[in-house]
Enzyme design. Structure first.
Site, PDB file in Angstrom:
ATOM      1  N   HIS A   1       0.843  -1.187   0.000  1.00 27.84           N
ATOM      2  CA  HIS A   1       0.000   0.000   0.000  1.00 27.84           C
ATOM      3  C   HIS A   1       0.883   1.243   0.000  1.00 27.84           C
ATOM      4  O   HIS A   1       1.993   1.233   0.523  1.00 27.84           O
ATOM      5  CB  HIS A   1      -0.983   0.002   1.177  1.00 27.84           C
ATOM      6  CG  HIS A   1      -0.354  -0.090   2.519  1.00 27.84           C
ATOM      7  ND1 HIS A   1       0.205  -1.259   3.019  1.00 27.84           N
ATOM      8  CD2 HIS A   1      -0.196   0.840   3.491  1.00 27.84           C
ATOM      9  CE1 HIS A   1       0.675  -1.029   4.240  1.00 27.84           C
ATOM     10  NE2 HIS A   1       0.445   0.230   4.538  1.00 27.84           N
TER      11      HIS A   1
ATOM     12  N   HIS B   1       0.900   5.276   0.990  1.00 26.88           N
ATOM     13  CA  HIS B   1       0.243   6.334   1.751  1.00 26.88           C
ATOM     14  C   HIS B   1       0.280   7.629   0.939  1.00 26.88           C
ATOM     15  O   HIS B   1       1.339   8.034   0.461  1.00 26.88           O
ATOM     16  CB  HIS B   1       0.974   6.596   3.075  1.00 26.88           C
ATOM     17  CG  HIS B   1       0.890   5.470   4.040  1.00 26.88           C
ATOM     18  ND1 HIS B   1      -0.020   5.444   5.071  1.00 26.88           N
ATOM     19  CD2 HIS B   1       1.611   4.323   4.137  1.00 26.88           C
ATOM     20  CE1 HIS B   1       0.135   4.333   5.763  1.00 26.88           C
ATOM     21  NE2 HIS B   1       1.129   3.626   5.216  1.00 26.88           N
TER      22      HIS B   1
END
Length: 118
Positions: free
Chosen positions: A95, A97
């Site tokens: 992932h 940010h």
């Protein structure tokens, strides 16, 4: 993956998405609008994501920036990718940010519960 929080269907209520990636708001935001660009398929780290899927994540990152510009009007951004626990990665599913930053400079850091690192 069975025990991955990002692979759990109940956690896939994406704000925006494309074929390979989705954008969610971080449940422990450091600023207003803190978002995550998540690969839809399970890849433990950024370096494990195949090129086609990484291109889709990059494309969604740009879409998410436009979305956040319209919704929150930040003054800048931080883009952060943590790799492996030693690099600060708490959830072993790739992932990115996308963290809006504001001139007031307020940023709040939260500690992640140990159970999220599975």
């Amino acid at each position: 993956m069975k025990d991955c929080i990002f692979c759990d269907p109940k956690n896939r209520n994406y704000v925006i998405e494309n074929e390979y990636a989705g954008m969610l708001f971080d449940i422990h935001p450091v600023t207003k609008g803190h978002s995550l660009i998540i690969s839809k398929r399970h890849h433990p780290t950024f370096f494990d994501v195949p090129k086609e899927e990484m291109v889709a994540m990059y494309s969604l990152l740009n879409e998410a920036k436009k979305y956040l510009d319209n919704e929150f009007h930040p003054d800048g951004y931080n883009i952060d990718v943590n790799v492996n626990p030693a690099g600060g990665q708490a959830i072993m599913h790739c992932h990115i940010h996308l963290i809006p930053r504001y001139h007031d400079g307020k940023i709040v850091f939260t500690k992640f519960p140990d159970d999220l690192s599975k």
